[in-house]
Scaffold this active site. Structure first.
Site, PDB file in Angstrom:
ATOM      1  N   SER A   1      27.752  46.425  43.546  1.00 12.00           N
ATOM      2  CA  SER A   1      27.472  47.858  43.437  1.00 12.00           C
ATOM      3  C   SER A   1      26.265  48.289  44.260  1.00 12.00           C
ATOM      4  CB  SER A   1      27.274  48.248  41.968  1.00 12.00           C
ATOM      5  OG  SER A   1      26.206  47.529  41.385  1.00 12.00           O
TER       6      SER A   1
ATOM      7  N   CYS B   1      34.854  47.506  37.570  1.00  9.97           N
ATOM      8  CA  CYS B   1      33.699  46.616  37.688  1.00  9.97           C
ATOM      9  C   CYS B   1      32.527  47.331  38.378  1.00  9.97           C
ATOM     10  CB  CYS B   1      34.097  45.322  38.400  1.00  9.97           C
ATOM     11  SG  CYS B   1      32.907  43.959  38.182  1.00  9.97           S
TER      12      CYS B   1
ATOM     13  N   ILE C   1      34.328  39.388  36.155  1.00  7.62           N
ATOM     14  CA  ILE C   1      33.600  38.627  37.174  1.00  7.62           C
ATOM     15  C   ILE C   1      32.241  39.289  37.384  1.00  7.62           C
ATOM     16  CG2 ILE C   1      33.614  37.756  39.541  1.00  7.62           C
ATOM     17  CD1 ILE C   1      36.684  38.059  39.487  1.00  7.62           C
TER      18      ILE C   1
ATOM     19  N   HIS D   1      38.941  43.619  36.039  1.00 10.71           N
ATOM     20  CA  HIS D   1      39.708  43.679  37.287  1.00 10.71           C
ATOM     21  C   HIS D   1      41.210  43.677  37.010  1.00 10.71           C
ATOM     22  CE1 HIS D   1      36.441  42.962  40.261  1.00 10.71           C
ATOM     23  NE2 HIS D   1      35.859  42.359  39.233  1.00 10.71           N
TER      24      HIS D   1
ATOM     25  N   GLU E   1      43.459  44.675  38.943  1.00 12.30           N
ATOM     26  CA  GLU E   1      44.152  44.374  40.206  1.00 12.30           C
ATOM     27  C   GLU E   1      44.371  42.880  40.415  1.00 12.30           C
ATOM     28  OE1 GLU E   1      39.821  43.918  41.373  1.00 12.30           O
ATOM     29  OE2 GLU E   1      41.011  45.104  39.946  1.00 12.30           O
TER      30      GLU E   1
END
Length: 226
Positions: free
Chosen positions: A60, A91, A154, A202, A204
């Protein structure tokens, strides 16, 4: 870069912020949705061409600093907070949307803001403490009858505080499976507020595409009101 969906003429164009992080995985899932075209967003011109935005996981602080350097962060704030285009953030993306983040690196980090929560960066620990867990889920939308979903975390954040009644909790991590030994209750890991959908994990990276499907439903519902 644009991924065309050839199955049917697209009625929705979704941008995936591609400054850093796991943007290609989101793009691939979205491109499989009927009637959706995907644009990788790297500049202000890309940003103007989209109906909705996905902010992926990654780092980030890096995403924020690159956004400032390229000038896109200011435009992101305008499109998300003022124009209120639908946005899904995962995230690191959730950190970017938050009004406040704890455990920021020295010098703080640029945030888009607008999501009325306090987020704790790296809430569950370092990369070595990454984990997968089953979550209690209250996801709405077509066909979402299951009340459980898998989450891959994660170096993940978590929501410490919700500051407004407009924020709806969609998923929590049971306290007994959290690697954070200081956890005192079930942990908030997914919320929705108006045009924003924010997840600490996540989706994805799993075979459960309900979150992306729900987001596209949300986008179409908002576009139909224009």
């Amino acid at each position: 870069c644009q991924q065309k969906n050839s199955a049917k003429m697209a009625d929705v164009t979704v941008g995936v912020l591609a400054l850093q992080g796991a943007f290609r995985e989101h793009a691939d899932i979205l491109a499989q949705q009927e009637g959706v075209d995907v644009v990788l967003v790297r500049n202000n011109d890309n940003l103007e061409k989209i109906d909705a935005l996905v902010i992926p996981g990654g780092e980030s602080t890096t995403m924020g600093l690159v956004g400032v350097r390229t000038g896109i962060l200011k435009s992101l704030k305008k499109r998300v907070s003022e124009e209120k285009i639908p946005v899904m953030a995962t995230c690191a993306g959730m950190i970017m949307l938050a009004d406040k983040a704890t455990h920021e690196k020295t010098g703080s980090q640029p945030l888009i803001g607008g999501l009325h929560v306090t987020v704790d960066r790296n809430h569950f620990g370092s990369q070595a403490k990454s984990f997968e867990a089953e979550l209690d889920c209250n996801l709405k939308g077509k066909g979402n009858k299951r009340k459980r979903t898998q989450g891959i975390f994660i170096r993940a954040p978590a929501i410490l505080e919700v500051h407004d009644d407009s924020v709806q909790v969609l998923a929590t991590l049971p306290q007994d499976v959290s690697p954070n030994e200081d956890e005192s209750d079930n942990c908030i890991v997914a919320v929705e507020q108006e045009n924003m959908l924010a997840l600490a994990f996540h989706p994805e990276l799993t075979d459960d595409h309900r979150w992306h499907e729900y987001f596209i439903e949300k986008v179409r519902a908002q576009l139909s009101k224009k």
